[in-house]
Design a protein around this motif. Sequence first.
Motif, short mmCIF file in Angstrom:
data_model
loop_
_atom_site.label_atom_id
_atom_site.label_comp_id
_atom_site.label_asym_id
_atom_site.label_seq_id
_atom_site.Cartn_x
_atom_site.Cartn_y
_atom_site.Cartn_z
N ARG A 39 1.02 -1.45 0.16
CA ARG A 39 -0.29 -0.10 -0.13
C ARG A 39 0.94 1.13 0.16
O ARG A 39 0.42 2.34 -0.61
N THR A 40 1.72 1.26 1.07
CA THR A 40 2.70 2.24 1.18
C THR A 40 4.20 2.36 -0.36
O THR A 40 4.52 3.33 0.24
N GLY A 41 4.00 1.07 -0.82
CA GLY A 41 5.33 1.38 -1.97
C GLY A 41 6.38 1.09 -0.93
O GLY A 41 7.20 1.60 -1.62
N THR A 42 6.70 0.86 0.16
CA THR A 42 7.18 0.36 0.65
C THR A 42 7.99 -0.85 -0.13
O THR A 42 7.79 -2.12 0.12
N ALA A 43 9.59 -1.03 -0.30
CA ALA A 43 10.17 -2.04 -0.94
C ALA A 43 10.92 -3.24 0.01
O ALA A 43 11.07 -2.15 1.69
N ARG A 89 12.91 2.39 1.57
CA ARG A 89 12.46 3.54 0.85
C ARG A 89 13.24 4.13 0.05
O ARG A 89 14.54 4.74 0.63
N GLY A 90 13.94 5.26 -1.02
CA GLY A 90 14.50 5.22 -2.24
C GLY A 90 15.64 4.22 -2.79
O GLY A 90 15.30 3.14 -3.16
N THR A 132 22.91 10.07 0.59
CA THR A 132 23.59 9.33 1.62
C THR A 132 22.25 8.19 2.31
O THR A 132 21.15 7.99 2.17
N VAL A 133 22.94 7.18 3.76
CA VAL A 133 21.77 6.51 3.54
C VAL A 133 21.31 6.47 5.23
O VAL A 133 22.00 6.72 6.24
N ALA A 134 20.07 6.58 5.67
CA ALA A 134 19.29 7.12 7.11
C ALA A 134 18.55 5.66 7.14
O ALA A 134 18.34 5.12 6.53
N VAL A 135 19.56 5.18 8.51
CA VAL A 135 19.06 4.17 9.11
C VAL A 135 18.32 4.71 9.93
O VAL A 135 18.27 4.99 11.23
N ILE A 136 17.36 3.95 10.30
CA ILE A 136 16.07 4.60 11.16
C ILE A 136 15.09 3.68 12.47
O ILE A 136 15.64 2.30 12.06
N GLY A 137 14.31 4.28 13.26
CA GLY A 137 14.29 3.13 14.36
C GLY A 137 12.73 3.57 14.51
O GLY A 137 12.23 3.47 15.81
N ASN A 138 11.89 3.74 13.58
CA ASN A 138 10.81 3.59 13.46
C ASN A 138 10.30 3.34 11.46
O ASN A 138 11.17 2.80 10.58
N GLY A 139 9.08 2.76 11.54
CA GLY A 139 8.46 3.13 9.81
C GLY A 139 8.86 4.10 9.08
O GLY A 139 9.53 5.13 9.23
N VAL A 140 9.60 3.63 7.46
CA VAL A 140 9.74 4.87 6.42
C VAL A 140 8.85 5.57 6.21
O VAL A 140 9.14 6.53 5.38
N ILE A 169 16.02 12.78 1.83
CA ILE A 169 16.94 11.96 1.74
C ILE A 169 16.11 10.38 0.67
O ILE A 169 16.74 9.46 0.58
N ALA A 170 15.03 10.26 1.14
CA ALA A 170 14.66 9.18 0.04
C ALA A 170 14.38 9.79 -1.77
O ALA A 170 14.63 8.90 -2.72
N GLY A 171 14.59 10.39 -2.09
CA GLY A 171 14.69 10.92 -3.33
C GLY A 171 16.08 10.74 -4.06
O GLY A 171 15.84 10.96 -5.33
N GLU A 172 17.18 10.94 -2.85
CA GLU A 172 18.58 11.03 -3.03
C GLU A 172 19.65 10.31 -2.96
O GLU A 172 20.65 10.05 -3.51
N GLY A 173 18.71 9.36 -1.88
CA GLY A 173 19.64 8.52 -1.30
C GLY A 173 18.80 7.52 -1.28
O GLY A 173 17.81 6.73 -1.48
N VAL A 174 18.82 6.48 0.52
CA VAL A 174 17.90 5.99 0.63
C VAL A 174 17.91 5.62 2.03
O VAL A 174 18.94 6.06 3.06
#
Length: 310
Positions: A94-98, A124-125, A188-196, A211-216
Motif C-alpha cells: 500500500r505504501t510502496g515500501t520496498a 524507501r529510496g 546518503t543512507v539513513a538507518v532509522i528506528g521507526n517505519g520508513v 534522503i528518500a529522493g536522493e539516497g535511501v
Amino acid sequence: MPLATDSLSVPNLFQSEHGFWIFLSCLPKFGARRQQAILEQLPDFRQLLTHNAATLKALGLAAETIAALEAWRRQDNAHPVVANADGIYRNCLRTGTAILTIADADYPEPLRHIHDGPLVLYVRGDRSLLGRDQIGIVGSRNATRAGLEHARSFAAALGQKGLLVTSGLALGVDGAAHAGALDAGFPTVAVIGNGVDKPYPYRHRTLSERIAGEGVIVSEYPPGTSAKAGHFPRRNRIISGLSRGILVVEAGLKSGSLITARLALEQGREVFAIPGSVHNPLARGCHHLIRQGAKLVETVDDICEELGGW
C-alpha cells in the motif's frame, strides 16, 4: 504509486517469498541466538516448514514458535502471528515500501556477517546504494556549532572520496552529516528506528524527503511503526554493520554514539574519533574512544589511510 489493497490486487502472502521472510521476522521467541542455533542444524529456514511439532521442539523451538509455524503451514490467516505478517506485507504494498530480505541477492553483504543481522529490511529510496562502501557518522543530538560543522564537512569530503555516509537521521550530528553529504551532491543512507513511512524526528521531515529522493532510508521496523526509545540501540547495530568504519564527531561519556562504536568494534569495523577541547563535555566520549584505541582523526585522509587495506 502505492498499490491498491483489495483481495484481487494483492499477491497472496503464502505465495510470496518476501511474505515468508516477513512471517519469520514476526515469529515469537525467534531472535538472533535462536536463528543461529537453527542454522547450525538446518541449511535453510524453509526446512522448518517440513518438520512436525516434535522435531521442531527437539530443535529447541518454543511452543509459541511451533504453533505459528503450524499456522503458516495451514495458511491460517486467523493466527495472530500470520495475521500480523499479512498486515505488514499488505501495508508495504500500500505504501510502496520496498522489502529486502536476507535471501535477496542485493541484501547488503556486510550485514550478512554480523551475528544479529535483520532478516528483513524495509526500504524507501535507492536500495542499490546499500551495496556501496559506507562510513557511519554519529554523535551528540546536542552538538556544538563546531561539531555540526565537522559532521557536514567530513560528510562532504567522504563523498568526494567515494564513500557513502550513513547515519541515523537524529537531531544534531546525524542530521548535519546527512545534509552535508546531500548539499555536496552525494547520496546518503539513513538507518532509522521507526517505519520508513513515519518521519522522525518531525523536525527532519524535509531532510527525510530529500534522503528518500536522493539516497535511501532503511529500517528493520515495518511501515507504520512509531519511534520508541528501545528501537534506537538496535538501530545502531545496523549503522555500524553497514559501514566499513564509524566516525564519532562529538559524544558525551554516556552518549548512545559510544554504543555504536562498541558495536562497530564487536563487528570488526574501524572506529574513528575527532578530538576536541578538554573544556567541552561532548569531547570526552571521543577522548575516551581514542584512549581505548580509536583512530584520532583530523582530516578525511586519516580515515582513508586507515581503510586502505580493508
